[in-house]
Motif scaffolding. Sequence first.
Motif, PDB file in Angstrom:
ATOM      1  N   HIS A  84      -1.378  20.467 -13.425  1.00  0.00           N
ATOM      2  CA  HIS A  84      -1.685  18.599 -12.923  1.00  0.00           C
ATOM      3  C   HIS A  84      -2.037  18.749 -10.895  1.00  0.00           C
ATOM      4  O   HIS A  84      -1.952  20.044 -10.866  1.00  0.00           O
ATOM      5  N   TYR A  85      -1.422  17.828 -10.340  1.00  0.00           N
ATOM      6  CA  TYR A  85      -1.576  18.119  -9.175  1.00  0.00           C
ATOM      7  C   TYR A  85      -0.311  17.271  -8.469  1.00  0.00           C
ATOM      8  O   TYR A  85       0.350  16.024  -9.275  1.00  0.00           O
ATOM      9  N   GLN A  86      -0.537  17.373  -6.934  1.00  0.00           N
ATOM     10  CA  GLN A  86       0.438  16.932  -6.288  1.00  0.00           C
ATOM     11  C   GLN A  86      -0.232  15.386  -5.109  1.00  0.00           C
ATOM     12  O   GLN A  86      -0.533  16.262  -4.349  1.00  0.00           O
ATOM     13  N   ILE A  87       0.971  14.164  -5.766  1.00  0.00           N
ATOM     14  CA  ILE A  87       0.665  13.746  -4.101  1.00  0.00           C
ATOM     15  C   ILE A  87       1.929  13.749  -3.560  1.00  0.00           C
ATOM     16  O   ILE A  87       2.798  13.718  -3.401  1.00  0.00           O
ATOM     17  N   LEU A  88       1.439  14.151  -1.938  1.00  0.00           N
ATOM     18  CA  LEU A  88       3.207  13.941  -1.291  1.00  0.00           C
ATOM     19  C   LEU A  88       2.824  12.831  -0.583  1.00  0.00           C
ATOM     20  O   LEU A  88       2.026  12.856   0.175  1.00  0.00           O
ATOM     21  N   LEU A  89       4.629  12.370  -0.371  1.00  0.00           N
ATOM     22  CA  LEU A  89       3.904  11.473   0.384  1.00  0.00           C
ATOM     23  C   LEU A  89       5.879  12.090   1.726  1.00  0.00           C
ATOM     24  O   LEU A  89       6.186  13.103   1.175  1.00  0.00           O
ATOM     25  N   PRO A  90       5.373  11.279   2.910  1.00  0.00           N
ATOM     26  CA  PRO A  90       6.497  11.575   4.053  1.00  0.00           C
ATOM     27  C   PRO A  90       7.809  11.429   4.127  1.00  0.00           C
ATOM     28  O   PRO A  90       8.598  12.126   4.274  1.00  0.00           O
ATOM     29  N   ASN A  91       8.782  10.471   3.021  1.00  0.00           N
ATOM     30  CA  ASN A  91       9.691  10.127   2.974  1.00  0.00           C
ATOM     31  C   ASN A  91      10.267   9.760   1.185  1.00  0.00           C
ATOM     32  O   ASN A  91       9.602   9.515   0.913  1.00  0.00           O
ATOM     33  N   GLN A  92      11.550   9.889   0.971  1.00  0.00           N
ATOM     34  CA  GLN A  92      11.859   9.190  -0.118  1.00  0.00           C
ATOM     35  C   GLN A  92      11.529   8.036  -0.401  1.00  0.00           C
ATOM     36  O   GLN A  92      11.349   7.640  -0.952  1.00  0.00           O
ATOM     37  N   PRO A  93      12.296   7.130   0.907  1.00  0.00           N
ATOM     38  CA  PRO A  93      11.532   5.617   0.625  1.00  0.00           C
ATOM     39  C   PRO A  93      10.620   4.953   0.233  1.00  0.00           C
ATOM     40  O   PRO A  93       9.784   4.375  -0.835  1.00  0.00           O
ATOM     41  N   ALA A  94       9.125   6.109   0.333  1.00  0.00           N
ATOM     42  CA  ALA A  94       8.050   6.040   0.509  1.00  0.00           C
ATOM     43  C   ALA A  94       7.659   6.520  -1.096  1.00  0.00           C
ATOM     44  O   ALA A  94       7.439   6.089  -1.837  1.00  0.00           O
ATOM     45  N   LEU A  95       8.377   7.121  -1.462  1.00  0.00           N
ATOM     46  CA  LEU A  95       8.639   7.692  -2.957  1.00  0.00           C
ATOM     47  C   LEU A  95       8.797   6.605  -3.651  1.00  0.00           C
ATOM     48  O   LEU A  95       8.763   6.392  -4.811  1.00  0.00           O
ATOM     49  N   ASN A  96      10.310   6.148  -3.334  1.00  0.00           N
ATOM     50  CA  ASN A  96      11.217   5.327  -4.810  1.00  0.00           C
ATOM     51  C   ASN A  96       9.962   3.962  -4.202  1.00  0.00           C
ATOM     52  O   ASN A  96      10.433   3.334  -5.657  1.00  0.00           O
ATOM     53  N   ALA A  97       9.186   3.808  -3.729  1.00  0.00           N
ATOM     54  CA  ALA A  97       8.535   3.204  -4.151  1.00  0.00           C
ATOM     55  C   ALA A  97       7.411   2.137  -4.661  1.00  0.00           C
ATOM     56  O   ALA A  97       6.596   1.493  -5.744  1.00  0.00           O
ATOM     57  N   VAL A  98       6.810   4.101  -4.997  1.00  0.00           N
ATOM     58  CA  VAL A  98       5.868   4.177  -6.124  1.00  0.00           C
ATOM     59  C   VAL A  98       6.886   4.178  -7.024  1.00  0.00           C
ATOM     60  O   VAL A  98       6.335   3.412  -7.834  1.00  0.00           O
ATOM     61  N   ALA A 136       0.490  -1.036   0.310  1.00  0.00           N
ATOM     62  CA  ALA A 136      -0.336  -0.027  -0.358  1.00  0.00           C
ATOM     63  C   ALA A 136       0.758   1.059  -0.113  1.00  0.00           C
ATOM     64  O   ALA A 136       1.836   0.847   0.593  1.00  0.00           O
ATOM     65  N   ILE A 137       0.282   2.267  -0.780  1.00  0.00           N
ATOM     66  CA  ILE A 137       1.116   3.728  -0.438  1.00  0.00           C
ATOM     67  C   ILE A 137       0.880   4.144   1.227  1.00  0.00           C
ATOM     68  O   ILE A 137       0.395   4.083   1.212  1.00  0.00           O
ATOM     69  N   HIS A 138       1.761   5.016   1.449  1.00  0.00           N
ATOM     70  CA  HIS A 138       2.770   5.389   2.776  1.00  0.00           C
ATOM     71  C   HIS A 138       1.050   6.025   3.376  1.00  0.00           C
ATOM     72  O   HIS A 138       0.524   6.569   2.783  1.00  0.00           O
ATOM     73  N   PRO A 139       0.753   5.655   4.793  1.00  0.00           N
ATOM     74  CA  PRO A 139      -0.441   5.634   5.048  1.00  0.00           C
ATOM     75  C   PRO A 139      -0.340   6.984   5.147  1.00  0.00           C
ATOM     76  O   PRO A 139      -1.187   7.834   5.439  1.00  0.00           O
ATOM     77  N   ASN A 140       0.702   7.988   5.531  1.00  0.00           N
ATOM     78  CA  ASN A 140       0.828   9.707   5.539  1.00  0.00           C
ATOM     79  C   ASN A 140       0.329  10.792   3.822  1.00  0.00           C
ATOM     80  O   ASN A 140       1.216  11.710   4.329  1.00  0.00           O
ATOM     81  N   THR A 141       0.007   9.573   3.306  1.00  0.00           N
ATOM     82  CA  THR A 141       0.033  10.638   2.340  1.00  0.00           C
ATOM     83  C   THR A 141      -1.111  10.999   1.194  1.00  0.00           C
ATOM     84  O   THR A 141      -1.925  11.186   2.178  1.00  0.00           O
ATOM     85  N   GLN A 142      -0.628  12.238   1.723  1.00  0.00           N
ATOM     86  CA  GLN A 142      -1.913  13.246   0.997  1.00  0.00           C
ATOM     87  C   GLN A 142      -1.804  13.923   0.006  1.00  0.00           C
ATOM     88  O   GLN A 142      -0.572  13.856  -1.198  1.00  0.00           O
ATOM     89  N   ILE A 143      -2.675  15.094  -0.489  1.00  0.00           N
ATOM     90  CA  ILE A 143      -2.774  15.746  -1.858  1.00  0.00           C
ATOM     91  C   ILE A 143      -2.020  16.826  -1.991  1.00  0.00           C
ATOM     92  O   ILE A 143      -2.395  17.972  -0.230  1.00  0.00           O
ATOM     93  N   LYS A 193       6.039  13.276  -5.131  1.00  0.00           N
ATOM     94  CA  LYS A 193       6.540  14.680  -4.623  1.00  0.00           C
ATOM     95  C   LYS A 193       6.835  14.092  -3.023  1.00  0.00           C
ATOM     96  O   LYS A 193       6.366  13.472  -2.078  1.00  0.00           O
ATOM     97  N   VAL A 194       8.002  14.060  -2.059  1.00  0.00           N
ATOM     98  CA  VAL A 194       8.435  13.942  -0.325  1.00  0.00           C
ATOM     99  C   VAL A 194       7.351  15.451  -0.058  1.00  0.00           C
ATOM    100  O   VAL A 194       8.497  16.358  -0.555  1.00  0.00           O
ATOM    101  N   THR A 195       7.045  15.670   1.128  1.00  0.00           N
ATOM    102  CA  THR A 195       6.310  16.543   2.086  1.00  0.00           C
ATOM    103  C   THR A 195       8.092  17.475   2.131  1.00  0.00           C
ATOM    104  O   THR A 195       8.799  17.005   2.507  1.00  0.00           O
TER     105      THR A 195
END
Length: 284
Positions: free
Chosen positions: A236-250, A3-10, A281-283
Motif C-alpha cells: 500500500h502507499y499513503q496519501i497524506l492530508l494536512p488536517n482532519q477536515p481534508a480527510l473527512n472531505a475525501v 478539489a483535494i486539499h492543495p497541501n496533499t502529499q504522498i 491519513k492526516v499528516t
Amino acid sequence: MEAIHPNTQIGLVSLKVADFGRSLPFYTRNIGLMLLSQEDNTAVLGTTERPLLELIQQSGATPSGGTTGLYHFALLVPNRAELARTFKNLVETRTQFEGFSDHSVSEAIYLGDPDGNGIEIYRDRSRDKWPMVNGRLQMNTLPLDLESLTGELNGRDEPWTGIYPGTVMGHIHLHVRDLDEAEAFYCDTLGFERVMRYGSAAGFVSAGGYHHHIGLNTWAGRGVPPAPPEATGLRHYQILLPNQPALNAVAERLTMNGIAYESQEDRLIVRDPSQNEIAMKVTS
C-alpha cells in the motif's frame, strides 16, 4: 467537485520483498536510507526527519509481471547538488541504473531494488521554470546531462553520510488496468487535478498545481489483474492530508460515489479500481 486539499502529499510506501539480507543493505548502502526500526518481518527505513519506506519480508516471494501495482516510487531530494551527491554514491556502490531523464520540470535517475521494485530519485526545477503550453503544464522525456550533473560537485569528495535528511516521497507511479477508470477515481472522486496525458497509456494527476503526485499507466497491459498475494511489490502507499477536515472531505466523496472504505483510528483505507491499496491519513 471539490478539489483535494492543495497541501496533499504522498507518504510512506509499503513493499513486499523476498529477503532482508539483500534488501536492507541495498536501501541503506546504495540508496542511503536509515534503518529506523526492524521487528520480525517488518523494517521501516527513512531519514532522521521521516519514515519513507516499509519493507515486509515474505520469504519465497517472486516478482510478478503483467499486473497492476507499483511502477516506481520516487524520492525527491531538494536540489541538484544533492541529486549529484546521491548519483555519485550510486556509482561508487556499483548500482545498476535503468535510466536517466530530464523531464523539463525535474531531473531523474531510475533504478530497481533487488526484487525489481522501481525507484526514481529526482530533483525539481523551480516552478517558474516549468514549461507551459497553452496554459497547461508540459513534461518531456529528454536525456539527462550527467556530465553537467556531476559538475555540481565541483570536484568535492565529501564522505557519503546518506541521502539528504529532508528527502520526501515526491510521487508514486502505478500500473493500472484502465487509464480512464483510474483517472476518474483519483480525480473525480478523490479530487486530484488532471495534469497531462503522456501518449495514450499514461497520465499524471496532482494536488496544488504540482507536476504530479501520482502517475498512472497501462504499460503492463490493459485489463491486467492485481498481483497475486505471493508476489513482491506494492502493499500500500499513503496519501497524506494536512488536517482532519481534508480527510473527512475525501471520506464524504467516497461515500457519495458508493466506494467502500475502511475507517481506522487516524486513517481510511481504500483501494483504487485496479486494487492498489491506499492509506489516507492526516499528516502526523
